[in-house]
Write a protein that holds these residues in place. Sequence first.
Motif, PDB file in Angstrom:
ATOM      1  N   MET A   3       0.760  -1.214   0.162  1.00  0.00           N
ATOM      2  CA  MET A   3       0.010  -0.084   0.090  1.00  0.00           C
ATOM      3  C   MET A   3       0.627   1.277  -0.021  1.00  0.00           C
ATOM      4  SD  MET A   3      -2.957  -0.311  -0.076  1.00  0.00           S
ATOM      5  CE  MET A   3      -4.464  -1.473  -0.463  1.00  0.00           C
ATOM      6  N   SER A  57      -5.316   4.551  -0.889  1.00  0.00           N
ATOM      7  CA  SER A  57      -4.220   3.674  -0.564  1.00  0.00           C
ATOM      8  C   SER A  57      -3.541   4.362   0.832  1.00  0.00           C
ATOM      9  CB  SER A  57      -3.017   3.588  -1.704  1.00  0.00           C
ATOM     10  OG  SER A  57      -2.636   4.843  -2.138  1.00  0.00           O
ATOM     11  N   GLU A  79      -3.214   2.218   3.868  1.00  0.00           N
ATOM     12  CA  GLU A  79      -2.067   1.952   4.725  1.00  0.00           C
ATOM     13  C   GLU A  79      -2.148   2.602   6.431  1.00  0.00           C
ATOM     14  OE1 GLU A  79       2.469   3.882   4.179  1.00  0.00           O
ATOM     15  OE2 GLU A  79       0.787   4.943   3.712  1.00  0.00           O
ATOM     16  N   SER A 110     -11.468  -2.911   0.024  1.00  0.00           N
ATOM     17  CA  SER A 110     -10.633  -1.642  -0.279  1.00  0.00           C
ATOM     18  C   SER A 110      -9.719  -2.182  -1.297  1.00  0.00           C
ATOM     19  CB  SER A 110      -9.806  -1.293   0.737  1.00  0.00           C
ATOM     20  OG  SER A 110     -10.507  -1.119   2.077  1.00  0.00           O
ATOM     21  N   THR A 111      -9.103  -3.327  -1.649  1.00  0.00           N
ATOM     22  CA  THR A 111      -8.346  -3.620  -2.661  1.00  0.00           C
ATOM     23  C   THR A 111      -9.272  -3.811  -3.924  1.00  0.00           C
ATOM     24  OG1 THR A 111      -8.540  -6.008  -1.944  1.00  0.00           O
ATOM     25  CG2 THR A 111      -6.705  -4.967  -1.238  1.00  0.00           C
ATOM     26  N   LEU A 155      -9.558  -0.298  -4.974  1.00  0.00           N
ATOM     27  CA  LEU A 155      -8.246   0.148  -5.652  1.00  0.00           C
ATOM     28  C   LEU A 155      -7.973  -0.424  -7.106  1.00  0.00           C
ATOM     29  CD1 LEU A 155      -5.432  -0.051  -2.941  1.00  0.00           C
ATOM     30  CD2 LEU A 155      -5.878   2.168  -4.517  1.00  0.00           C
ATOM     31  N   GLU A 167      -4.308   7.681  -4.416  1.00  0.00           N
ATOM     32  CA  GLU A 167      -3.417   8.094  -3.313  1.00  0.00           C
ATOM     33  C   GLU A 167      -4.286   8.218  -1.845  1.00  0.00           C
ATOM     34  OE1 GLU A 167      -0.121  11.703  -2.354  1.00  0.00           O
ATOM     35  OE2 GLU A 167      -1.733  11.838  -3.641  1.00  0.00           O
ATOM     36  N   ILE A 182       2.118   1.555  -3.648  1.00  0.00           N
ATOM     37  CA  ILE A 182       0.825   2.180  -4.545  1.00  0.00           C
ATOM     38  C   ILE A 182       0.671   3.731  -4.199  1.00  0.00           C
ATOM     39  CG2 ILE A 182      -1.242   1.992  -5.052  1.00  0.00           C
ATOM     40  CD1 ILE A 182      -1.023  -1.058  -4.582  1.00  0.00           C
ATOM     41  N   LYS A 183       0.823   3.869  -2.959  1.00  0.00           N
ATOM     42  CA  LYS A 183       0.399   5.276  -2.322  1.00  0.00           C
ATOM     43  C   LYS A 183       1.543   6.086  -3.074  1.00  0.00           C
ATOM     44  CE  LYS A 183       1.881   7.148   1.274  1.00  0.00           C
ATOM     45  NZ  LYS A 183       2.042   7.428   2.871  1.00  0.00           N
TER      46      LYS A 183
END
Length: 655
Positions: free
Chosen positions: A52, A71, A75, A99-100, A103, A68, A55-56
Amino acid sequence: MDAAHYAALFQAEAREHLAELDAALLALEEALRHAADVDATSGHVTTLFRAMHTIKGMAGSMGYTTIEKLSHAVESRCEPLRSGDEPVSAGLLVLLFESTDRLRGAIDDIARGVETPPAVIGSLLVRLRRPVAAAESALPYSAPRASADVVVASADPFPDVANVRHVDVRLVSDCPLKGVRATIVVARLAKHGEVRATHPEQARWQDDQFDGVFRITLVSDAVEETLVQAAMAAGDVARVQVRTPAFASQLVRQAAAAAPAPDATRTVRIDARRLDTLLDLVGELVITRDRLLRALEAQEHPDRDVQRAARDAARLVSAMQDEVLQSRLMPVGQLFDRFPRLVRDVTRELGKDVSFVMEGREIELDRSLLDAIGDPLLHLLRNALDHGLEEAAAREAAGKSPRGELILRAARDRAAVIIQVQDDGRGIHRETVLKRAKEQGLVADDVAELSDDTLLQVIAHPGFSTARRVTNLSGRGVGVDVVNTRVRALGGQLELESIEGVGTVVTLRLPVTLAITRALLVEVCGSTFAIPTTHVEEALEYHESLTVHHTTGPAVTIRDEVVSLVALGERFRLLRSSTNASTRAHTAGSGGEQHLAIVEAGGRRVALLVDALVAQQDIVVKPLDVVRGAAPWFSGATVLGDGSPALIIDVPSVV
């Protein structure tokens, strides 16, 4: 800056991290199901946090605000898990899975050229910022099992080790040169025992992403206080925690397996289209090589220096061809790793308990084939989960284990790769299929039983289904039809075995590569055809004495075995190669000898009658666009050394 180029890189890398997130969440779900201790889950939590975080950072550099923010929220939600302030709970895992998925949807939007509006994730951000409800966290965990792999070993290379300790260390946030400081901690602890492994591995401590949180696996007789003091003495250490794992040898094994090999393979990311172009150019080189060698053979007195140079060039082209083909091979595990999450979601939706096993993940397949079989495997897995595997109560009533087993397997078979989807469910009820097939006019009314081959032909018919209702998983009668069409288009073959009450195995038999293959060139009525050598067992001269009369039609005897005879001239509606006696007599009278190519496909051996055997050589496979309604006898085309075209015979269709 080329925004499109960097956007493509972001999507590729982000999807890799999403795959890591799915694997970590599935592992946490499995650990929670079996009430594993904190030590067994900390590595997966660290993977979640790092993925995470990466990715952020990537999303921030590209200006993707929604990704952003989401993620960053995930995180932050994982931070209490990493620090040990909050345990992993079923409710939290559901939130992280959601959440994934969100995303993944946002990243897919980027690929389509749009960005997900921040308002879409507003409610999810609120839920991520607040603690999971106590009632939700306390729910007993009952998710179906979805194990990702099975490891079988004849001997344990890591015997049980006493006094294994996990030393978890966190450096102060403003520590300079965190990698150097962590190395000093390892050196201090090494004085009190044997360091077996570190997580993350020491090679990653020099990365900018290293946040000063790491674990050292140590074998030591020293007391906990001594180890804590030794680590703190290194300086800039905020916290040290020493733990003794319940299963020492297993955890040491996992840590050692996670460590990289001393000579790690160096890789570089390259656009797949460049590989495709390179392969096309190598294919043209192969054709030119064959033309050059053929031209030299046609000369009565060729120059020796030219011959030597041509042989060297041919050898180099062959070596280049092998290297390019190898560079396109990828382990099927890269495809298989998509499916544990799918199986987990479908089993929860259906309320079934299923153990998912993947075998042969290391088997390699051409990248283009790997991309093409993703959807067929998806259909087969969904069919197995929805139609094949029973509910727990039904399985127990049938004397089976309440947990069903679904196996996704890859293996090499000579020059081909087989991929199987196997379940231990109810199997296919042939009487039901036969009844529906007769209603739709797919089989004759006098057919009393369906063989495996006929069963596959029926259920692969477009629109055929025995489902009483249509769901979001199946019931429309397109699944097996899509699979069969795609596999045949790839030059492969679909096979089916099913025993009622025992289970079903669906096999995809595929070539290793679609680009260049070895083929036997044969001549039929003045035209040259190519037979892939993966299907050819042997070739021999045809004699009238080999012919026998059989109930199934024309046949020949090969070493006392009766083999069906197929004259390609008749099958392709040409003239010369024929099983007709008068035609054969005319052929012999005109001075033409005939030959047999013994081929095998789907467990069936057939002798193909041809006019001549031309050569055996590598051919470059070109796609073939056939007219609608044409017979499916050919899987592609190629260009021969003299520049003339030749059709590639699809052996499963002919036999």
